[in-house]
Scaffold this motif. Structure first.
Motif, PDB file in Angstrom:
ATOM      1  N   LEU A 114       0.793  -1.202  -0.030  1.00 21.37           N
ATOM      2  CA  LEU A 114       0.003  -0.164   0.130  1.00 21.37           C
ATOM      3  C   LEU A 114       0.846   1.204  -0.023  1.00 21.37           C
ATOM      4  N   PRO A 115       2.053   1.431   0.816  1.00 20.27           N
ATOM      5  CA  PRO A 115       2.411   2.576   0.761  1.00 20.27           C
ATOM      6  C   PRO A 115       3.351   2.956  -0.685  1.00 20.27           C
ATOM      7  N   PRO A 116       3.821   1.928  -1.425  1.00 21.78           N
ATOM      8  CA  PRO A 116       4.409   2.456  -2.623  1.00 21.78           C
ATOM      9  C   PRO A 116       3.051   2.866  -3.600  1.00 21.78           C
ATOM     10  N   PHE A 117       1.849   1.736  -3.390  1.00 18.60           N
ATOM     11  CA  PHE A 117       0.774   2.294  -4.076  1.00 18.60           C
ATOM     12  C   PHE A 117       0.382   3.747  -4.160  1.00 18.60           C
ATOM     13  N   ALA A 166       2.052   6.436  -2.945  1.00 16.16           N
ATOM     14  CA  ALA A 166       3.057   7.217  -3.402  1.00 16.16           C
ATOM     15  C   ALA A 166       2.946   7.888  -4.646  1.00 16.16           C
ATOM     16  N   MET A 167       2.604   7.069  -5.692  1.00 17.08           N
ATOM     17  CA  MET A 167       2.593   7.436  -7.105  1.00 17.08           C
ATOM     18  C   MET A 167       1.411   8.713  -7.274  1.00 17.08           C
ATOM     19  N   PRO A 168       0.220   8.606  -6.757  1.00 18.01           N
ATOM     20  CA  PRO A 168      -0.406   9.927  -7.003  1.00 18.01           C
ATOM     21  C   PRO A 168       0.148  11.162  -6.334  1.00 18.01           C
ATOM     22  N   ARG A 169       0.764  10.998  -5.228  1.00 16.77           N
ATOM     23  CA  ARG A 169       1.378  12.279  -4.555  1.00 16.77           C
ATOM     24  C   ARG A 169       2.391  12.636  -5.388  1.00 16.77           C
ATOM     25  N   LEU A 170       3.383  11.733  -5.884  1.00 15.65           N
ATOM     26  CA  LEU A 170       4.262  12.123  -6.775  1.00 15.65           C
ATOM     27  C   LEU A 170       3.510  12.979  -8.108  1.00 15.65           C
ATOM     28  N   LEU A 171       2.612  12.423  -8.757  1.00 16.55           N
ATOM     29  CA  LEU A 171       2.250  12.810  -9.795  1.00 16.55           C
ATOM     30  C   LEU A 171       1.573  14.317  -9.856  1.00 16.55           C
ATOM     31  N   GLY A 209      11.934  15.927  -4.403  1.00 14.61           N
ATOM     32  CA  GLY A 209      10.896  15.889  -5.209  1.00 14.61           C
ATOM     33  C   GLY A 209       9.648  14.929  -5.148  1.00 14.61           C
ATOM     34  N   GLY A 210      10.180  14.013  -4.174  1.00 16.45           N
ATOM     35  CA  GLY A 210       9.093  12.783  -3.871  1.00 16.45           C
ATOM     36  C   GLY A 210       9.335  11.627  -4.267  1.00 16.45           C
ATOM     37  N   HIS A 211      10.097  11.249  -5.318  1.00 15.12           N
ATOM     38  CA  HIS A 211      10.536   9.954  -5.772  1.00 15.12           C
ATOM     39  C   HIS A 211      11.752   9.336  -4.865  1.00 15.12           C
ATOM     40  N   VAL A 212      12.332  10.243  -4.574  1.00 13.33           N
ATOM     41  CA  VAL A 212      13.798   9.443  -3.793  1.00 13.33           C
ATOM     42  C   VAL A 212      13.168   9.187  -2.345  1.00 13.33           C
ATOM     43  N   PRO A 213      12.331   9.899  -1.580  1.00 11.91           N
ATOM     44  CA  PRO A 213      11.990   9.363  -0.284  1.00 11.91           C
ATOM     45  C   PRO A 213      10.866   8.145  -0.581  1.00 11.91           C
ATOM     46  N   ALA A 214      10.085   8.173  -1.529  1.00 10.39           N
ATOM     47  CA  ALA A 214       9.361   6.953  -1.617  1.00 10.39           C
ATOM     48  C   ALA A 214       9.981   5.755  -2.004  1.00 10.39           C
ATOM     49  N   TRP A 215      11.236   5.833  -3.019  1.00 12.92           N
ATOM     50  CA  TRP A 215      12.164   4.820  -3.165  1.00 12.92           C
ATOM     51  C   TRP A 215      12.893   4.295  -2.127  1.00 12.92           C
ATOM     52  N   LEU A 216      13.286   5.114  -1.212  1.00 13.02           N
ATOM     53  CA  LEU A 216      14.028   4.868  -0.100  1.00 13.02           C
ATOM     54  C   LEU A 216      13.452   4.041   0.847  1.00 13.02           C
ATOM     55  N   ALA A 217      11.988   4.346   1.061  1.00 13.07           N
ATOM     56  CA  ALA A 217      10.973   3.716   1.806  1.00 13.07           C
ATOM     57  C   ALA A 217      10.742   2.440   1.506  1.00 13.07           C
ATOM     58  N   ASP A 271      11.449  -0.398   3.512  1.00  7.32           N
ATOM     59  CA  ASP A 271      10.359  -1.359   4.277  1.00  7.32           C
ATOM     60  C   ASP A 271      10.040  -2.696   3.486  1.00  7.32           C
ATOM     61  N   SER A 272      10.404  -2.902   2.516  1.00 11.41           N
ATOM     62  CA  SER A 272      10.092  -4.153   1.584  1.00 11.41           C
ATOM     63  C   SER A 272      10.842  -5.053   2.269  1.00 11.41           C
ATOM     64  N   ASP A 273      10.396  -6.266   2.278  1.00 11.57           N
ATOM     65  CA  ASP A 273      11.252  -7.477   2.758  1.00 11.57           C
ATOM     66  C   ASP A 273      11.556  -8.557   1.561  1.00 11.57           C
ATOM     67  N   LEU A 274      12.183  -9.497   1.942  1.00 10.90           N
ATOM     68  CA  LEU A 274      12.668 -10.263   0.891  1.00 10.90           C
ATOM     69  C   LEU A 274      11.395 -11.423   0.515  1.00 10.90           C
ATOM     70  N   SER A 275      10.436 -10.989   1.192  1.00  9.48           N
ATOM     71  CA  SER A 275       9.113 -12.052   0.770  1.00  9.48           C
ATOM     72  C   SER A 275       8.618 -11.417  -0.643  1.00  9.48           C
ATOM     73  N   GLY A 276       8.937 -10.492  -1.080  1.00 14.07           N
ATOM     74  CA  GLY A 276       8.456 -10.049  -2.328  1.00 14.07           C
ATOM     75  C   GLY A 276       6.839 -10.029  -2.445  1.00 14.07           C
ATOM     76  N   ALA A 277       6.169  -9.165  -1.508  1.00 11.92           N
ATOM     77  CA  ALA A 277       5.007  -8.898  -1.484  1.00 11.92           C
ATOM     78  C   ALA A 277       4.633  -8.101  -2.367  1.00 11.92           C
ATOM     79  N   ALA A 278       5.517  -6.944  -3.086  1.00 15.43           N
ATOM     80  CA  ALA A 278       5.057  -6.240  -4.303  1.00 15.43           C
ATOM     81  C   ALA A 278       6.348  -5.921  -4.902  1.00 15.43           C
TER      82      ALA A 278
END
Length: 197
Positions: free
Chosen positions: A66-69, A71-76, A120-128, A132-139
């Protein structure tokens, strides 16, 4: 959601070439204004098509995708608010597990600047996402970038509202087949012959 702002005069649609020019037949539908004639998009300079999306591999791991999902509208929205960003327009393509955004950019430099701007929004979202992602590959997150020469693309629209490159380029009557013109142009390019070893 389509953004139809021009971002640059080279992408502005002159009044006499717009789909709403006198004589253009249109029908109001739930999809928007339909242009009945066959038209194509014209762009005078090179541009960039950037596809970016995600794949929700494990829908039950909402906290991971959900967080990366979101992030895109905010960045746009941030990019839209900055007329100098270089973002010419975009279209969100939604499917339940694989949302995607098709973006049109003025240049690769503008896209790179937006992608690497720490404020600009992309770097913080990408770093997050990386933190926060794990090796489970949820997204999964993916992108593809295409640098397009002004003379090396083809479009065709009929019985459509302005769509795709037609929302950021000029719409003009299409004569013949654009694909045929594209192939003829490609065949006219002088290619080097085989080299001897």
């Amino acid at each position: 959601m389509d953004d139809q702002r021009s971002g640059s005069d080279r992408f502005a649609v002159p009044a006499d070439r717009r789909a709403d020019a006198p004589g253009a037949r249109r029908a109001e539908t739930a999809m928007g204004d339909v242009i009945h004639e066959k038209v194509h998009a014209e762009v005078d300079e090179d541009f960039v098509v950037f596809l970016v999306g995600m794949r929700i591999n494990k829908p039950w791991r909402v906290g991971k995708w959900l967080p990366p999902f979101l992030a895109m509208p905010r960045l746009l929205r941030r990019l839209e608010a900055d007329p100098d960003s270089g973002l010419l327009g975009y279209r969100v393509v939604f499917s339940p597990r694989e949302p995607m955004v098709v973006q049109y950019w003025r240049s690769a430099e503008d896209l790179f600047r937006a992608a690497t701007d720490p404020e600009g929004g992309h770097v913080p979202a990408w770093l997050a996402y990386n933190r926060d992602s794990d090796l489970s590959g949820a997204a999964g997150i993916w992108h593809e970038t295409y640098l397009v020469r002004a003379d090396a693309y083809e479009t065709s629209y009929r019985n459509m509202p302005p769509f795709g490159l037609g929302t950021v380029g000029r719409l003009a009557p299409a004569k013949g087949t654009g694909f045929g013109r594209l192939v003829a142009d490609a065949e006219a390019v002088e290619r080097p012959g085989p080299t001897e070893v």
